[in-house]
Scaffold this motif. Structure first.
Motif, short mmCIF file in Angstrom:
data_model
loop_
_atom_site.label_atom_id
_atom_site.label_comp_id
_atom_site.label_asym_id
_atom_site.label_seq_id
_atom_site.Cartn_x
_atom_site.Cartn_y
_atom_site.Cartn_z
N PRO A 87 -9.08 8.45 3.94
CA PRO A 87 -7.50 7.81 4.37
C PRO A 87 -6.52 8.53 3.75
O PRO A 87 -6.78 9.26 2.85
CB PRO A 87 -7.58 6.20 3.66
CG PRO A 87 -9.19 6.09 3.30
CD PRO A 87 -9.83 7.16 3.30
N HIS A 97 -3.65 8.15 2.54
CA HIS A 97 -3.07 8.00 1.08
C HIS A 97 -4.00 8.44 0.26
O HIS A 97 -3.53 8.89 -0.72
CB HIS A 97 -2.78 6.50 1.25
CG HIS A 97 -3.88 5.59 1.63
ND1 HIS A 97 -4.83 5.04 0.61
CD2 HIS A 97 -4.30 4.89 2.61
CE1 HIS A 97 -5.63 4.24 1.04
NE2 HIS A 97 -5.22 4.02 2.30
N ASP A 157 -0.39 5.40 -3.59
CA ASP A 157 -0.53 3.99 -3.42
C ASP A 157 -0.21 3.64 -2.00
O ASP A 157 1.03 3.74 -1.43
CB ASP A 157 0.25 3.18 -4.28
CG ASP A 157 0.06 1.56 -3.96
OD1 ASP A 157 -1.11 1.32 -4.46
OD2 ASP A 157 0.84 1.20 -3.66
N GLN A 158 -0.94 3.08 -1.17
CA GLN A 158 -0.60 2.75 0.42
C GLN A 158 0.50 1.83 0.53
O GLN A 158 1.30 1.98 1.28
CB GLN A 158 -2.13 2.38 0.98
CG GLN A 158 -1.56 1.98 2.68
CD GLN A 158 -3.01 1.56 3.13
OE1 GLN A 158 -3.97 1.18 2.47
NE2 GLN A 158 -3.05 1.44 4.70
N THR A 159 0.26 0.64 -0.31
CA THR A 159 1.31 -0.23 -0.11
C THR A 159 2.69 -0.02 -0.74
O THR A 159 3.76 -0.06 0.26
CB THR A 159 0.92 -1.46 -1.16
OG1 THR A 159 -0.43 -1.77 -0.83
CG2 THR A 159 2.11 -2.58 -1.17
N THR A 185 4.01 3.10 -0.46
CA THR A 185 4.20 4.39 0.37
C THR A 185 4.60 3.56 1.83
O THR A 185 5.89 4.08 2.37
CB THR A 185 3.15 5.38 0.73
OG1 THR A 185 2.71 5.97 -0.57
CG2 THR A 185 3.53 6.43 1.79
N LYS A 186 3.87 2.61 2.09
CA LYS A 186 4.44 1.88 3.33
C LYS A 186 5.81 1.18 3.01
O LYS A 186 6.62 1.04 4.34
CB LYS A 186 3.28 1.01 3.98
CG LYS A 186 2.13 1.65 4.69
CD LYS A 186 1.22 0.81 5.11
CE LYS A 186 0.16 1.41 5.81
NZ LYS A 186 -0.87 0.54 6.72
#
Length: 331
Positions: A239, A241, A247-249, A251-252
């Motif tokens: 993935p 990220h 951190d995906q959350t 970053t989004k």
């Protein structure tokens, strides 16, 4: 290519309680006005950089200084235009791209006049702008405000401004290359992603993101947003990220903030009334001293006035009185 062969810098972020309740909020300035003034000041700095022919990184540093300062002081304490000019002057010194203070003041004056004429830098002739004489009263007034703002920036930020001047721009090229390949390669998707991400990194300076999130997270969000806007799929194995170690959350969430800036109107200056100076309270009188009547001056005060002005005056008067007492007793 491994983006983490390069050193990451952990930036000192603004504490959460100040992010939620800034000095301007404590002064009852509406959050919409504060947001607009933050956007306006950053836009002013970006525009001044073009006229002063500054490198983008110097301009970005100035915008970060501007955003940081208003978590230490309120817009009711310092005018946005003066702080923006002071931030540019300070950033040019830190990045060793020094511009003379009179030149900075004249550029910001020009931008202010263009606003009043509702024009842009390229479509308004210089002759239509009233001149600002260097050394004149109007110039000196502006200079005083900028110098005061710069001193307070250094005071509030502890003379360690470099502790938070790592910018997302430093990571954009690395991250885009790590996910989409070398942008210099023929037919590489990375080239368009780098340019779009760079623009998003510039837009982040109009917000408080540089105060609330690490620069590598902002850069990752800019790259992610660029890929989405260009309809380029991000890697899934591994993935994206995970490859960037963000951190995906989070970053989004940052990407959503950057995306929301696209539809906002051009920021404008808002006048914020300065704080009313609270009169200094009178010292409280002591109950003891209030109950004592003022002493009447001694009979020989006039002749001993010169002696009382020195620390030895009391001793001199005592000697004189002793002498008169002895002579009176002998008579």
């Amino acid at each position: 290519y491994n983006p983490h062969t390069h050193t990451r810098t952990m930036v000192v972020l603004v504490p959460p309680h100040l992010l939620e309740n800034s000095p301007s909020a404590q002064d009852d300035i509406p959050s919409s006005d504060e947001e607009s003034l933050r956007n306006y000041g950053a836009d002013l700095i970006l525009r001044s950089g073009k006229l002063l022919k500054l490198p983008l990184m110097t301009v970005a540093s100035a915008a970060a200084i501007y955003q940081r300062f208003y978590f230490a002081k309120s817009f009711a304490d310092f005018d946005a235009r003066s702080v923006a000019a002071a931030s540019v002057a300070l950033a040019t010194k830190l990045d060793e791209n020094v511009r003379r203070l009179p030149d900075v003041i004249l550029v910001f004056y020009r931008l202010e006049m263009l606003e009043s004429l509702d024009g842009e830098e390229d479509d308004v002739k210089g002759s239509s702008i009233p001149p600002l004489e260097i050394g004149g009263p109007a110039f000196e007034s502006r200079k005083e405000k900028v110098v005061r703002a710069e001193r307070n920036i250094l005071r509030e930020l502890g003379f360690e401004v470099n502790m938070f001047l790592d910018l997302p721009h430093h990571y954009v090229l690395r991250y885009a290359s790590a996910l989409f390949g070398d942008p210099s390669a023929k037919g590489s998707k990375s080239r368009s992603i780098v340019q779009t991400s760079w623009n998003s990194a510039n837009d982040s300076l109009r917000t408080t993101l540089c105060c609330s999130h690490q620069p590598d997270v902002i850069a990752a969000a800019a790259v992610f947003l660029a890929a989405r806007s260009l309809n380029i799929p991000v890697p899934k194995r591994p993935p994206w990220h995970a490859s960037l170690e963000v951190d995906q959350t989070e970053t989004k969430r940052v990407a959503g903030i950057l995306h929301s800036l696209a539809g906002k109107p051009k920021p404008c200056y808002i006048t914020v009334p300065p704080k009313k100076k609270v009169p200094k309270s009178q010292p409280m009188a002591s109950p003891l001293t209030d109950s004592i009547a003022p002493c009447s001056p001694p009979a020989d005060a006039s002749e001993d006035k010169s002696d009382s002005e020195s620390p030895t005056g009391d001793r001199a008067r005592a000697v004189k009185r002793a002498r008169r007492g002895v002579s009176d007793g002998d008579l």
